[in-house]
Design an enzyme around this catalytic site. Structure first.
Site, PDB file in Angstrom:
ATOM      1  N   CYS A 122       0.815  -1.219   0.000  1.00 49.85           N
ATOM      2  CA  CYS A 122       0.000   0.000   0.000  1.00 49.85           C
ATOM      3  C   CYS A 122       0.847   1.266   0.000  1.00 49.85           C
ATOM      4  O   CYS A 122       0.499   2.253  -0.640  1.00 49.85           O
ATOM      5  CB  CYS A 122      -1.004  -0.008   1.155  1.00 49.85           C
ATOM      6  SG  CYS A 122      -0.281  -0.268   2.785  1.00 49.85           S
ATOM      7  N   LYS A 195      -5.730 -10.144  10.356  1.00 48.99           N
ATOM      8  CA  LYS A 195      -5.662  -8.682  10.286  1.00 48.99           C
ATOM      9  C   LYS A 195      -7.026  -8.164   9.859  1.00 48.99           C
ATOM     10  O   LYS A 195      -7.542  -8.529   8.809  1.00 48.99           O
ATOM     11  CB  LYS A 195      -4.592  -8.265   9.283  1.00 48.99           C
ATOM     12  CG  LYS A 195      -4.504  -6.757   9.105  1.00 48.99           C
ATOM     13  CD  LYS A 195      -3.347  -6.364   8.218  1.00 48.99           C
ATOM     14  CE  LYS A 195      -3.315  -4.862   8.009  1.00 48.99           C
ATOM     15  NZ  LYS A 195      -2.229  -4.451   7.108  1.00 48.99           N
ATOM     16  N   GLU A 233      -8.329 -18.382   8.956  1.00 53.71           N
ATOM     17  CA  GLU A 233      -7.222 -17.610   8.352  1.00 53.71           C
ATOM     18  C   GLU A 233      -5.877 -18.029   8.949  1.00 53.71           C
ATOM     19  O   GLU A 233      -4.900 -18.236   8.234  1.00 53.71           O
ATOM     20  CB  GLU A 233      -7.416 -16.110   8.629  1.00 53.71           C
ATOM     21  CG  GLU A 233      -8.128 -15.337   7.548  1.00 53.71           C
ATOM     22  CD  GLU A 233      -7.256 -15.097   6.326  1.00 53.71           C
ATOM     23  OE1 GLU A 233      -6.076 -15.499   6.315  1.00 53.71           O
ATOM     24  OE2 GLU A 233      -7.778 -14.499   5.372  1.00 53.71           O
ATOM     25  N   LYS A 248      -4.164  -8.474  14.765  1.00 54.92           N
ATOM     26  CA  LYS A 248      -4.061  -7.025  14.627  1.00 54.92           C
ATOM     27  C   LYS A 248      -5.406  -6.431  14.304  1.00 54.92           C
ATOM     28  O   LYS A 248      -6.072  -6.958  13.406  1.00 54.92           O
ATOM     29  CB  LYS A 248      -3.075  -6.732  13.493  1.00 54.92           C
ATOM     30  CG  LYS A 248      -2.904  -5.284  13.158  1.00 54.92           C
ATOM     31  CD  LYS A 248      -1.981  -5.145  11.993  1.00 54.92           C
ATOM     32  CE  LYS A 248      -1.962  -3.686  11.601  1.00 54.92           C
ATOM     33  NZ  LYS A 248      -1.260  -3.478  10.372  1.00 54.92           N
ATOM     34  N   SER A 274      -1.779   2.030  15.505  1.00 56.28           N
ATOM     35  CA  SER A 274      -1.647   3.478  15.632  1.00 56.28           C
ATOM     36  C   SER A 274      -2.819   4.129  16.369  1.00 56.28           C
ATOM     37  O   SER A 274      -2.622   5.018  17.194  1.00 56.28           O
ATOM     38  CB  SER A 274      -1.480   4.103  14.248  1.00 56.28           C
ATOM     39  OG  SER A 274      -2.549   3.729  13.389  1.00 56.28           O
TER      40      SER A 274
END
Ligand code: PBG
Length: 324
Positions: A122, A195, A233, A248, A274
């Site tokens: 990304c 994720k 997953e 995450k 974050s």
């Protein structure tokens, strides 16, 4: 034995007793520090939504890592902001790419530091998605070829661990195969196995300059509502050869983390992302909470739930608090 024979408060009576029976203890060796690296020299640009964090040029990153290494934190993970972005994420696998140069410089200066590569596109794509696109679709199998190429480039640059975070199906297998073929059979994979498509990544997208230019990441990252899918997953990533797994974000997904640790038994990590960091910082800046206590309580909870290590923007501060 019921009350009054049982009195749980007996073991809470003094600090020494509490220390003696404490089940979870944080240490600087539990942490991985994320760093953002950009081109240039002498650059240290503050990231507004992440107080105390910067986009560093390689020389400044090497300087910044000094105190971290000193504090006993064993590992860092690197995110790159390349010179130029394109539709093939060329900067992600360039020999002299930004994270490749940063890793080489860090390993040169701190040979014992574990340097982890985030493997995602990304930051390197002009459209900000984590894979090759066609129209507005993110293509899976076409992306894997680039994933494989990037992993080899990162291993060659000196990264100790490859951590794919793009959530493409089959990415762990593609990386394992490519690393083995290139002579990196001993390079471990830390899979961002579960994720989620999370709003808690907001500040990161400013830090890494990587927001998608259209749509969102829900066609590849997981729906926050899903638990059973996370187990599927993770099982796939384990089968494909993941050496370590990650959940995450961290605090909002402790149920997933606890189950992952219990079910798979692999070294398991969690990423305090974050937004989790920024919320604590913002509330603390307003005087609404005690930053040190809230940060350490969050990290302790993540470890208690099952994390063997934690990726956290608090790595340095927490290591210092624990050392003091
Ligand atoms: C790249 C990536 C992201 C984060 C880590 N790797 C952003 C995203 O998926 O949008 C987020 C980390 C954080 O918020 O601290 N795909």
């Amino acid at each position: 034995m019921p009350f009054p024979v049982s009195r749980p408060r007996r073991l809470r009576a003094t600090p020494a007793l509490r220390r003696l029976v404490r089940e979870t203890e944080l240490s600087p060796s539990d942490f991985v520090m994320p760093y953002f690296v950009r081109p240039g020299k002498g650059e240290k640009r503050p990231i507004k939504s992440m107080p105390g964090h910067f986009q560093y040029s390689v020389d400044e990153l090497v300087k910044a890592a000094g105190p971290l290494v000193q504090s006993g934190v064993p590992a860092v993970i690197l995110f790159g902001i390349p010179d130029a972005k394109d539709s093939k994420a060329s900067g992600a696998y360039a020999k002299d790419g930004i994270v490749q140069r940063a890793a080489a410089a860090l390993k040169d200066r701190y040979p014992d530091l574990c340097v982890i590569a985030d493997l995602c596109f990304c930051e390197y794509m002009d459209h900000g998605h984590c894979g090759i696109i066609k129209g507005e679709r993110v293509l899976n199998d076409e992306t894997l070829e680039f994933t494989a190429k990037t992993a080899v480039s990162q291993a060659k640059a000196g990264f100790d661990v490859i951590a794919p975070s793009g959530m493409m199906d089959g990415q762990v297998a593609a990386i394992r195969k490519a690393l083995d073929a290139a002579g990196f059979a001993m390079t471990p994979i830390l899979a961002y196995a579960a994720k989620y498509a999370s709003a808690f990544y907001g500040p990161f997208r400013d830090a890494a300059e990587s927001p998608p230019s259209f749509g969102d990441r829900s066609s590849y990252q997981m729906d926050p509502a899903n638990f059973a899918e996370a187990m599927r997953e993770i099982a796939l990533d384990v089968d494909e050869g993941a050496d370590m797994i990650m959940v995450k974000p961290a605090l909002p997904y402790l149920d997933v983390l606890a189950a992952a640790k219990k079910r798979f038994g692999l070294p398991t990590s969690a990423y305090q992302v974050s937004g989790e960091f920024a919320m604590i910082k913002a509330a603390a800046a307003n005087g609404w909470i005690d930053e040190k206590r809230v940060a350490l309580e969050s990290l302790t909870s993540i470890k208690r739930a099952g994390a063997d290590f934690i990726l956290t923007y608090y790595a340095l501060e927490a290591a210092r608090w624990l050392g003091a």
